[in-house]
Design a protein around this motif. Structure first.
Motif, short mmCIF file in Angstrom:
data_model
loop_
_atom_site.label_atom_id
_atom_site.label_comp_id
_atom_site.label_asym_id
_atom_site.label_seq_id
_atom_site.Cartn_x
_atom_site.Cartn_y
_atom_site.Cartn_z
N GLY A 193 0.95 -1.33 -0.08
CA GLY A 193 0.05 0.06 0.19
C GLY A 193 0.75 1.35 0.07
N TYR A 194 1.88 1.11 0.89
CA TYR A 194 2.79 2.39 0.71
C TYR A 194 3.29 2.42 -0.56
CZ TYR A 194 2.53 2.16 5.85
OH TYR A 194 1.99 2.00 7.30
N PHE A 195 3.71 1.48 -1.06
CA PHE A 195 4.43 1.28 -2.41
C PHE A 195 3.56 1.97 -3.57
CE2 PHE A 195 5.63 -0.65 -6.34
CZ PHE A 195 6.92 -0.31 -6.53
N VAL A 196 2.41 1.57 -3.36
CA VAL A 196 1.46 2.09 -4.54
C VAL A 196 1.02 3.39 -4.48
CG1 VAL A 196 -1.11 1.93 -4.96
CG2 VAL A 196 0.23 -0.26 -4.95
N SER A 197 1.21 4.13 -3.06
CA SER A 197 0.89 5.25 -3.10
C SER A 197 2.07 6.28 -3.70
CB SER A 197 1.01 5.62 -1.34
OG SER A 197 2.24 5.80 -0.80
N VAL A 198 3.35 5.68 -3.77
CA VAL A 198 4.68 6.21 -4.50
C VAL A 198 4.54 6.06 -5.80
CG1 VAL A 198 7.09 6.59 -4.50
CG2 VAL A 198 5.99 6.10 -1.90
N LEU A 199 4.29 4.81 -6.27
CA LEU A 199 4.09 4.53 -7.50
C LEU A 199 3.24 5.30 -8.41
CD1 LEU A 199 5.37 2.53 -9.84
CD2 LEU A 199 3.17 1.00 -9.11
N ALA A 200 2.25 5.66 -7.74
CA ALA A 200 1.01 6.48 -8.47
C ALA A 200 1.64 7.90 -8.53
CB ALA A 200 -0.16 6.66 -7.45
#
Length: 363
Positions: A193-200
Motif C-alpha cells: 500500500g505504501y509502495f502503490v501510494s508512491v508508484l502513483a
C-alpha cells in the motif's frame, strides 16, 4: 385539532393528551426507520457524501463476510491460467481474461510474493494461493480485469529505484499484451500500500486502493492529478486509522476523490475455514473450530481473542497430534484468523466495494 395558544378543557386533559403522545410515538418510530435505512441499508451499496473540496467521500458498508465469497465462488466464471515470467531481477505472474476492460496491478505486503495470489497449477507449480489473495485475483478476472502481480526485490517494498523497476515492468507488459488503451488500476496491501501510494506519483493510474496502510502522503508533494484513492483499513489499528484520517485531509485539500472502507472483526463458525480455504473440508474446519474453543483462541461467540499470528498455531497443532493437517495450510489458516481478528491482514471481503470504486473511475 387544537390551535397553538388555545386552552384545553381540564376535564378532557387525559383524553387530549393521547393524541400528541400517539403522534410523537409515530414520529419517533418513523425517525428510527429512516435512521436504520440510512445506516444499515447497505448490502454493499455506496452512500456518497459531498465534502469541502467538492470531491466525494465514499462511505461503505462493513460487517460479516459475504456468504457468497467462498473459495470456489468463481468456478463457473473463471479459472486460473497464469503466466509466470522473469524481468528486471524479479518475477511477475499475470493473466488476461477474454475481452479485458481494465488492468490491475496488485502489490503484496512484507514477506509476500507474487506466487501468493495464484493457485498451484501446471502453469505455476510453486504458486501458493493464499485465500484472500487468490479471491482478490479471481474477483478481478471475473470482473474483466487483466491482473499482474510482481514480487518485491526484498522482504518489503522500497520506494526508490524499485518504483522505476516496477514502472518499467508494468509498461513493458502492457505494451507487449497490447493493453495500452485500457484503464490502469493498482491495489497494494501493507508495504504494498505504501509502495502503490508512491508508484502513483511516477505513473498514471485511473484509481488506486490502499489496503491496511496509510500511504506516505505526508512525505510527498501531491499534485492535483493524483489518482482517486480508496483506503481499505481495519479501525482496530487505531494509530493507523488516525494517520489515514490525516492523509484523507491532505488528499481532499488537493481536490482528489477519496473513499474509505472499514473492515471489522467477525466471529468464526465451524464452516469459516472450509468456506474460504481450498483443501480444508467441512469436517476438518469443524474440528479446528472446536480446537480453537478448547485452546481459548476464540470466545464463546466465536470472536478471536488475539491476532492469528500471536497464537503460534503450528506449535499448538503439533502438541494436539489428533488433527491431521497439511502443514502447508497453516499459513492459509492463520491468514483467515488474522482477518477475523481484523487488525492487519489483506482482505477480499470487500471486493464488491473495491471493484465498484475501480468501475466508477474507468474514464
Amino acid at each position: 385539532m387544537l390551535k397553538r395558544g388555545s386552552k384545553s378543557n381540564p376535564r378532557n386533559a387525559t383524553q387530549n393528551c393521547s393524541v400528541p403522545v400517539l403522534v410523537v410515538s409515530l414520529t419517533f418510530m418513523l425517525m428510527l426507520v429512516v435512521l436504520y435505512v440510512l445506516v444499515f441499508q447497505t448490502d454493499g451499496e455506496e452512500k456518497y457524501t459531498k465534502i469541502k473540496s467538492d470531491s466525494e467521500k465514499l462511505s461503505l458498508a462493513h460487517g460479516l463476510p459475504n456468504p457468497k465469497q467462498k473459495w470456489n465462488s468463481f468456478d463457473s466464471l473463471v479459472q486460473f491460467h497464469p503466466t509466470k515470467e522473469f524481468r528486471n531481477g524479479t518475477d511477475l505472474i499475470w493473466q488476461v481474461p477474454e475481452s479485458p476492460k481494465g488492468v490491475l496491478f496488485i502489490a503484496h505486503g512484507c514477506n509476500g510474493r507474487a506466487i501468493n495470489f495464484w493457485d498451484q497449477s501446471p502453469e505455476c507449480p510453486d504458486c501458493v494461493g493464499l485465500p484472500e489473495e487468490r479471491l482478490l485475483v479471481l474477483h478481478a478476472l471475473a470482473q474483466g480485469f487483466a491482473v499482474i502481480t510482481i514480487s518485491s526485490a526484498r522482504t518489503c517494498w522500497s520506494y526508490g529505484k524499485e518504483v522505476l523497476v516496477v514502472k518499467d515492468i508494468i509498461g513493458w507488459w502492457i505494451s507487449k499484451r497490447k493493453l495500452e488503451k485500457l484503464p490502469l488500476m493498482a491495489l497494494g496491501a501493507s508495504s504494498g500500500g505504501y509502495f502503490v501510494s508512491v508508484l502513483a506519483t511516477a505513473m498514471k493510474f485511473n484509481s488506486i486502493v490502499i489496503m491496511i496502510a496509510e500511504g506516505v502522503f505526508d512525505e510527498m508533494d501531491i499534485k492535483r492529478d493524483y489518482p482517486p484513492t480508496l483506503f481499505v483499513h481495519m479501525p482496530k489499528d487505531f494509530s493507523r486509522q488516525q494517520k489515514i484520517d490525516e492523509h484523507l485531509e491532505i488528499l481532499k485539500e488537493k481536490g482528489i476523490d477519496v473513499g474509505v472502507v472499514e473492515c471489522m472483526e467477525f466471529p468464526l463458525s465451524p464452516n469459516t475455514l472450509s468456506d474460504r480455504i481450498p483443501g480444508v473440508d467441512q469436517n476438518l474446519s469443524g474440528k479446528l473450530f472446536e480446537f480453537f474453543k478448547e485452546k481459548g483462541f476464540i470466545d464463546q461467540s466465536g470472536y478471536m481473542r488475539r491476532d492469528g499470528r500471536a497464537i503460534k498455531l503450528k506449535k499448538a497443532l503439533d502438541e494436539k497430534k489428533t488433527i491431521l493437517l497439511d502443514k502447508r495450510l497453516v499459513h492459509h489458516i492463520v491468514e483467515e484468523l488474522n482477518l477475523a481478528f481484523a487488525y492487519h491482514e489483506m482482505t477480499s471481503i470487500h471486493s464488491d466495494q473495491i471493484f465498484k470504486w475501480f468501475e466508477s473511475h474507468m474514464s
